[in-house]
Design an enzyme around this catalytic site. Structure first.
Site, PDB file in Angstrom:
ATOM      1  N   ARG A  57       0.777  -1.320  -0.158  1.00  0.00           N
ATOM      2  CA  ARG A  57      -0.101  -0.111  -0.102  1.00  0.00           C
ATOM      3  C   ARG A  57       0.845   1.277   0.154  1.00  0.00           C
ATOM      4  O   ARG A  57       0.509   2.096  -0.467  1.00  0.00           O
ATOM      5  CB  ARG A  57      -0.869  -0.207   1.284  1.00  0.00           C
ATOM      6  CG  ARG A  57      -2.222  -0.607   1.199  1.00  0.00           C
ATOM      7  CD  ARG A  57      -2.656  -1.081   2.443  1.00  0.00           C
ATOM      8  NE  ARG A  57      -1.720  -2.001   2.686  1.00  0.00           N
ATOM      9  CZ  ARG A  57      -1.892  -3.253   2.457  1.00  0.00           C
ATOM     10  NH1 ARG A  57      -2.859  -3.715   1.691  1.00  0.00           N
ATOM     11  NH2 ARG A  57      -0.972  -4.301   2.689  1.00  0.00           N
ATOM     12  N   THR A  58       1.584   1.211   0.840  1.00  0.00           N
ATOM     13  CA  THR A  58       2.402   2.546   1.108  1.00  0.00           C
ATOM     14  C   THR A  58       3.264   2.998  -0.246  1.00  0.00           C
ATOM     15  O   THR A  58       3.181   4.053  -0.696  1.00  0.00           O
ATOM     16  CB  THR A  58       3.467   2.577   2.277  1.00  0.00           C
ATOM     17  OG1 THR A  58       2.733   2.217   3.462  1.00  0.00           O
ATOM     18  CG2 THR A  58       4.193   3.832   2.537  1.00  0.00           C
ATOM     19  N   LYS A  86      26.553  -2.359  -1.291  1.00  0.00           N
ATOM     20  CA  LYS A  86      28.128  -2.415  -1.567  1.00  0.00           C
ATOM     21  C   LYS A  86      28.811  -1.384  -0.162  1.00  0.00           C
ATOM     22  O   LYS A  86      30.162  -0.933  -0.337  1.00  0.00           O
ATOM     23  CB  LYS A  86      28.691  -1.546  -2.814  1.00  0.00           C
ATOM     24  CG  LYS A  86      27.993  -2.373  -4.223  1.00  0.00           C
ATOM     25  CD  LYS A  86      28.266  -1.586  -5.211  1.00  0.00           C
ATOM     26  CE  LYS A  86      27.800  -2.224  -6.484  1.00  0.00           C
ATOM     27  NZ  LYS A  86      28.292  -1.155  -7.520  1.00  0.00           N
ATOM     28  N   ARG A 107      11.463   4.126   3.088  1.00  0.00           N
ATOM     29  CA  ARG A 107      11.059   3.164   3.893  1.00  0.00           C
ATOM     30  C   ARG A 107      12.562   2.684   4.478  1.00  0.00           C
ATOM     31  O   ARG A 107      13.025   2.093   3.388  1.00  0.00           O
ATOM     32  CB  ARG A 107       9.894   2.167   3.602  1.00  0.00           C
ATOM     33  CG  ARG A 107       9.799   1.279   4.740  1.00  0.00           C
ATOM     34  CD  ARG A 107       8.343   0.414   4.547  1.00  0.00           C
ATOM     35  NE  ARG A 107       7.335   1.114   4.852  1.00  0.00           N
ATOM     36  CZ  ARG A 107       6.397   0.566   4.688  1.00  0.00           C
ATOM     37  NH1 ARG A 107       5.987  -0.639   4.375  1.00  0.00           N
ATOM     38  NH2 ARG A 107       5.136   1.010   4.941  1.00  0.00           N
ATOM     39  N   HIS A 135       5.407   6.233  11.615  1.00  0.00           N
ATOM     40  CA  HIS A 135       4.832   6.059   9.941  1.00  0.00           C
ATOM     41  C   HIS A 135       4.058   7.246   9.891  1.00  0.00           C
ATOM     42  O   HIS A 135       2.748   6.946   9.831  1.00  0.00           O
ATOM     43  CB  HIS A 135       4.306   4.729   9.891  1.00  0.00           C
ATOM     44  CG  HIS A 135       3.978   4.196   8.400  1.00  0.00           C
ATOM     45  ND1 HIS A 135       4.046   4.996   7.468  1.00  0.00           N
ATOM     46  CD2 HIS A 135       3.414   2.998   8.024  1.00  0.00           C
ATOM     47  CE1 HIS A 135       3.550   4.381   6.244  1.00  0.00           C
ATOM     48  NE2 HIS A 135       3.201   3.342   6.664  1.00  0.00           N
TER      49      HIS A 135
HETATM   50  C1  NCD Z   1       1.910  -1.108   8.169  1.00  0.00           C
HETATM   51  C2  NCD Z   1       3.791  -0.660   8.290  1.00  0.00           C
HETATM   52  O1  NCD Z   1       4.506  -0.988   7.410  1.00  0.00           O
HETATM   53  O2  NCD Z   1       4.011  -0.206   9.309  1.00  0.00           O
HETATM   54  N1  NCD Z   1       1.567  -1.280   7.071  1.00  0.00           N
HETATM   55  C3  NCD Z   1       1.340  -0.067   5.978  1.00  0.00           C
HETATM   56  O3  NCD Z   1       2.259   0.731   5.888  1.00  0.00           O
HETATM   57  N2  NCD Z   1       0.037  -0.025   5.732  1.00  0.00           N
HETATM   58  C4  NCD Z   1       1.610  -2.061   9.366  1.00  0.00           C
HETATM   59  C5  NCD Z   1       1.969  -3.333   9.243  1.00  0.00           C
HETATM   60  O4  NCD Z   1       3.151  -3.826   8.267  1.00  0.00           O
HETATM   61  O5  NCD Z   1       1.606  -4.177  10.043  1.00  0.00           O
END
Ligand code: NCD
Length: 338
Positions: A57-58, A86, A107, A135
């Protein structure tokens, strides 16, 4: 916050008016996210979308959000496909990649890594999740969803909200950011439901109390969901545990299904989850038999990610007021089933 050119690393940078501004901007993105109109306001702009941890999703919704504003997306996924493998430092990576894009989403599995990267970046950086820390864009879309769901049930505003946050509150970065965000509002009742070992970090519990909120801590699902507006379920963050076996100890402790919902929840209680929900038999935190329950908001919540991320890009790149000027109706068939 002065949005143009700013990094979005954590919720602490925001005041309540900033959140209103983001939500107002997100509302205005609806015709574009729903493919009724297209805009080219970011024509020529490039997003560097860097994901060093799994994401559906993100990553996709940040990419879609940028595309929907007319910009282009370059992706880097996984350490093995980047020079970090590397031995390149975050500093060097940031110096280099920020020369190739107008904004970066990142991320990374380590807490604090995105802040370190942003400090060396020449363009704005948005935190797409740094380890168990924060997040922020997820918390914004979660709160945006809460606001909309309450509104559609005839309730205005977030003050006075009752919410149960359930599952892995220790490692769940979405819960960490959402807790910080709730500190900007008034008179919230937060029910924290987790095994003792996976409790919310103390600093966050203290912050919620210092914000004047009522905080209840429990490890019993049934009593926690009785008198809340929102049930916010989360996954055991198995990637943060030393071993899968250790994570297994906590899996499946809090299972919500239609029978439990009917027996304990008030009618109209909204069910949320940042997703992915762990649907394996040993976990099954939100059962598939809830799929037809109109109060299951998880897919509306995921849809809202696009609106909120479009708003963040529009504000950071300072085009929020130009979006409609660069727009037209779409040419193709766009009717959707929601
Ligand atoms: C979450 C995350 O990556 O922190 N997912 C997301 O971004 N919707 C929650 C999760 O992975 O459980």
């Amino acid at each position: 916050m002065h949005f143009p050119g700013s990094h979005i690393i954590g919720i602490d940078a925001f005041i309540r008016e900033d959140i209103d501004r983001i939500f107002h901007t997100a509302d205005r993105m609806r015709p574009y996210a729903h493919r009724e109109r297209v805009t080219k306001v970011l024509d020529g702009a490039i997003l560097g979308n860097m994901f060093f941890e799994p994401s559906t999703r993100t990553r996709i919704s940040f990419g879609c959000a940028f595309n929907l504003l007319g910009g282009e997306v370059r992706e880097t996924t996984g350490f093995e496909s980047s020079a970090i493998a590397k031995g390149e430092s975050l500093y060097d990576t940031a110096r280099v990649l920020s020369g190739y894009s107008d904004v970066i989403v990142m991320r990374h599995p380590q807490s604090g890594s995105v802040a370190e990267f942003a400090a060396a970046s020449r363009v704005p950086v948005i935190n797409g999740g740094d380890g168990a820390n924060e997040h922020p864009s997820q918390a914004l879309l979660d709160l945006y969803t809460i606001r909309n769901e309450l509104q559609s049930r005839g309730r205005d505003g977030i003050d006075g909200l009752r919410i149960a946050m359930i599952g892995d509150l220790r490692y769940g970065r979405t819960v960490h950011s959402l807790s910080r965000l709730l500190c900007l509002y008034r008179n919230i009742h937060v029910v924290l439901v987790s095994p003792q070992e996976l409790r919310l970090p103390e600093s966050l519990e203290v912050a919620l109390r210092e914000a004047g909120h009522q905080v209840t801590v429990t490890d019993k699902l049934e009593e926690s969901i009785r008198k809340v507006d929102i049930v916010y379920s989360t996954r055991i963050q198995e990637e943060r545990f030393a071993s899968r076996e250790e994570a297994d100890l906590y899996r499946g402790k809090f299972r919500l299904n239609q029978a439990v919902y009917t027996q304990y929840c008030e009618p109209n209680t909204v069910i949320m989850h940042p997703l992915p929900r762990d649907s394996r038999a040993e976990a099954n935190e939100l059962d598939n038999d809830l799929n037809e329950n109109p109060n299951l908001a998880i897919f509306r919540q995921a849809d809202n990610g696009v609106l909120v991320r479009m708003a963040l890009f529009a504000l950071i790149l300072d085009v929020a007021d130009q979006v409609d000027r660069h727009a037209r109706d779409v040419n193709w068939y766009t009717e959707r089933r929601f």
